[in-house]
Enzyme design. Structure first.
Site, mmCIF file in Angstrom:
data_model
loop_
_atom_site.group_PDB
_atom_site.id
_atom_site.type_symbol
_atom_site.label_atom_id
_atom_site.label_comp_id
_atom_site.label_asym_id
_atom_site.label_seq_id
_atom_site.Cartn_x
_atom_site.Cartn_y
_atom_site.Cartn_z
ATOM 1 N N HIS A 176 0.801 -1.219 0.000
ATOM 2 C CA HIS A 176 0.000 0.000 0.000
ATOM 3 C C HIS A 176 0.835 1.271 0.000
ATOM 4 O O HIS A 176 0.447 2.260 -0.603
ATOM 5 C CB HIS A 176 -0.955 -0.007 1.191
ATOM 6 C CG HIS A 176 -2.059 -0.983 0.999
ATOM 7 N ND1 HIS A 176 -2.562 -1.756 2.007
ATOM 8 C CD2 HIS A 176 -2.744 -1.316 -0.105
ATOM 9 C CE1 HIS A 176 -3.500 -2.527 1.522
ATOM 10 N NE2 HIS A 176 -3.629 -2.271 0.241
ATOM 11 N N GLU A 417 1.592 -9.825 -27.765
ATOM 12 C CA GLU A 417 2.722 -9.859 -26.832
ATOM 13 C C GLU A 417 3.375 -11.231 -26.755
ATOM 14 O O GLU A 417 4.326 -11.420 -26.021
ATOM 15 C CB GLU A 417 2.298 -9.371 -25.446
ATOM 16 C CG GLU A 417 1.099 -10.057 -24.849
ATOM 17 C CD GLU A 417 0.687 -9.470 -23.497
ATOM 18 O OE1 GLU A 417 1.478 -8.738 -22.883
ATOM 19 O OE2 GLU A 417 -0.427 -9.783 -23.051
ATOM 20 N N ASP A 441 6.298 -7.863 -22.796
ATOM 21 C CA ASP A 441 6.283 -9.316 -22.891
ATOM 22 C C ASP A 441 6.817 -9.806 -24.229
ATOM 23 O O ASP A 441 7.491 -10.832 -24.291
ATOM 24 C CB ASP A 441 4.866 -9.848 -22.657
ATOM 25 C CG ASP A 441 4.553 -9.920 -21.171
ATOM 26 O OD1 ASP A 441 5.418 -10.417 -20.423
ATOM 27 O OD2 ASP A 441 3.471 -9.471 -20.759
ATOM 28 N N CYS A 488 1.570 -0.524 -26.250
ATOM 29 C CA CYS A 488 1.295 -0.106 -24.870
ATOM 30 C C CYS A 488 2.370 -0.602 -23.903
ATOM 31 O O CYS A 488 2.246 -0.440 -22.702
ATOM 32 C CB CYS A 488 -0.090 -0.564 -24.426
ATOM 33 S SG CYS A 488 -0.300 -2.348 -24.440
HETATM 34 C C1 PEP Z 1 3.327 -5.600 -22.120
HETATM 35 O O1 PEP Z 1 3.542 -6.800 -21.920
HETATM 36 O O2 PEP Z 1 4.030 -4.895 -22.853
HETATM 37 C C2 PEP Z 1 2.212 -4.925 -21.449
HETATM 38 C C3 PEP Z 1 1.882 -3.685 -21.751
HETATM 39 O O3 PEP Z 1 1.540 -5.616 -20.486
HETATM 40 P P1 PEP Z 1 2.100 -5.831 -18.991
HETATM 41 O O4 PEP Z 1 3.294 -4.945 -18.828
HETATM 42 O O5 PEP Z 1 0.976 -5.464 -18.101
HETATM 43 O O6 PEP Z 1 2.419 -7.282 -18.996
HETATM 44 MG MG MG Z 2 2.087 -8.039 -20.981
#
Ligand code: PEP
Ligand code: MG
Length: 526
Positions: A176, A417, A441, A488
């Site tokens: 937290h 990913e 990933d 992302c």
């Molecule tokens: C990623 O794998 O790039 C992604 C955006 O997801 P996370 O970082 O939540 O695994």
């Molecule tokens: Mg990911």
């Protein structure tokens, strides 16, 4: 950087351990009144945070109210009072028993609950000995707070602007103190362990929350360096201010949408301030991880609706639960795995666990009536998984329609990913309204390099020919199918990667909100 503040240890010290038989009745009553007072205070703080839009933090206080009023805990204390223990000592003793049980659990999340139970029982005891206020009321000048651990009730009592930084011995990314620090915009270094002892005697402490280190009594050179760094940061931010409001396009006129990654609904307003044109990734798993039971469909509906409403017509991509790998889910039995990152993760787990997946899909469909929501599935490795997930979504849609519940339209997309998804992008594109490339990933799976390993830093790099080739293949498939393709993963916010991603055909970039203005500038200069 600032003076060190070490709060007086939060533990109240009962002056008496025992009571007499005649006192039992009145002491039981005093105990019950103290529980009521503490629960009342906690729920007031929770309401205040909720009114301020901090849903997640409010949830922590509601959880503490439940803990304070927990019938098992209160009856254990009452039993001790019956055995002539003073209530202020009894509640601390029971708190310790509970805390020891939590701490012994082989689960980072549950172990962190030991602090919660100590915090709550400590408050009840303090109330009983007439010391309701916390040590943080003594914090009157802006300081760096050094503590063994910081409970939500501590951080919530700190007056605005008084904490310049946190350094704690305990804590992890998901504890937290980290969540609160992040939402308060305070640099924090947590989990320093015994090294905290060295910091404790310091007069002045400098904290670099970005790199994760603290320096005690910095010499004039270090002070100058920290001043230079924070000056540079402030200047950089000010210079980028004008980019917050623009819609970024390249010199050739290619529009690139710049969006935010969110971990909780309370981050929505800030993200808009930074200039987010939408949410490219709402990581819903944090909603599930910061508690010890599962959020109901209605709670999820509220959280998704809050983001949908905040963003209005702007698109918000809600990613379904992505636990497994390094993210555990309390309340779900995840068998030990040799290779968790190659294990029961993301869509694999959701498809196997309808009791998790269906309420989430229902909540997303319902919340879509309040804004422009899209749904995205993580860790997809083949078309069959996407088809199965879409079929579940369709079932939920029909079910809600037959129940006469109001729902909205949602487009469905896929995270690219896994290398398999990138290779099969053309087939996936036939079934998807959009793609979003998760480079974090994709890099670890393509280069066989654990994303969490310190030693493999060299390989944790999206700028590798193999990764770039997969991104290119994905973009070509998306562009051929006429669907948007975003990124992302962390690469989306890195100034040196942005030109390459745009060149490869990416149409949207989604990142931590404070990186948005800089990314828009980079795009505009292409
Ligand atoms: C990623 O794998 O790039 C992604 C955006 O997801 P996370 O970082 O939540 O695994
Ligand atoms: Mg990911």
């Amino acid at each position: 950087m600032g003076p060190a503040f070490v709060p007086a240890t939060g533990r109240p010290e009962p002056k008496r351990d025992r009571i007499t038989k005649n006192e039992v009745e009145t002491e039981l009553q005093r105990f019950n009144e103290a529980v009521e007072a503490v629960a009342g205070n906690l729920s007031e703080t929770g309401d205040r945070l909720r009114a301020a839009g901090s849903e997640e933090e409010a949830g922590i206080f509601e959880f503490h109210v439940e803990m304070a009023e927990d019938p098992e805990l209160t009856s254990a204390v009452e039993e001790r009072i019956g055995n002539l223990e003073s209530p202020e000592a009894a509640v601390l003793a029971v708190g310790e028993e509970y805390a020891a049980e939590y701490a012994a659990m082989d689960d980072e999340y549950m172990a962190a609950r030991a602090d919660d139970v100590r915090d709550v029982t400590g408050q009840i005891s303090a109330q009983l000995i007439g010391r309701g206020a916390s040590a943080f009321e003594a914090l009157q000048t802006p300081s760096v707070v050094l503590a063994h651990s910081l409970a939500p009730s501590d951080t919530a009592r700190i007056k605005k602007g008084m904490a310049l930084g946190f350094v704690t011995a305990e804590g992890s990314r998901t504890s937290h103190v980290s969540i609160m620090a992040r939402s308060m915009g305070i640099p924090a270094v947590v989990g320093v362990g015994p090294a905290l002892e060295e910091v404790m005697g310091a007069q002045t402490v400098a904290v670099d929350g970005g790199e994760g280190y603290a320096i005690t009594d910095p010499d004039p050179e270090t002070v100058a360096e920290f001043e230079r760094m924070s000056g540079a940061l402030a200047e950089e931010r000010a210079a980028l201010d004008e980019y917050k409001r623009i819609e970024a396009s390249t010199g050739e006129g290619r529009r690139i949408e710049v969006a935010a990654n969110l971990g909780s609904s309370s981050e929505a307003e800030d993200a808009l301030e930074w200039g987010a044109e939408g949410v490219g990734l709402f990581r819903t798993e944090f909603l599930f991880m910061e508690r010890d039971d599962l959020p109901s469909e209605d709670e999820q509906y509220e959280a998704y609706s809050a983001v949908a409403r905040a963003f209005g017509e702007k698109p918000v991509i809600v990613r379904t639960l992505d636990v497994g790998g390094d993210k555990d889910l309390p309340g779900v039995d995840q068998a030990e795995e040799e290779n968790p990152f190659l294990g029961w993760r993301g869509i694999r787990m959701s498809l196997d666990t309808p009791e998790l997946f269906e309420p989430q899909l229902r909540a997303i469909l319902r919340a879509a009536a309040n804004g422009n929501l899209k749904v995205m599935f993580p860790m997809v490795a083949d078309v069959g998984e996407l088809e199965a997930a879409k079929a579940r979504l369709q079932d939920c849609r029909r079910e809600l329609e037959s129940e006469g519940v109001k729902i909205g339209e949602v487009e469905t997309g896929v995270m690219i990913e896994t290398p398999a998804a990138a290779v099969c992008a053309a087939q996936l594109a036939e079934e998807s309204a959009f793609f979003s490339i998760g480079t974090n990933d994709l890099v670890q799976y393509t280069l066989a390099a654990d994303r969490g390993s310190e030693r493999l830093r060299r390989l944790q790099n999206a700028d590798h020919p193999a990764v770039l080739a997969l991104i290119q293949r994905t973009c070509e498939a998306a562009n051929a199918a006429g669907i948007p393709v975003g990124v992302c993963g962390e690469a989306a916010g890195e100034p040196e990667m942005i030109p390459k991603l745009v060149e490869l055909g990416v149409t949207e970039l989604s990142m931590a909100a404070p990186q948005i203005p800089r990314a828009k500038k980079v795009v505009s200069e292409l």
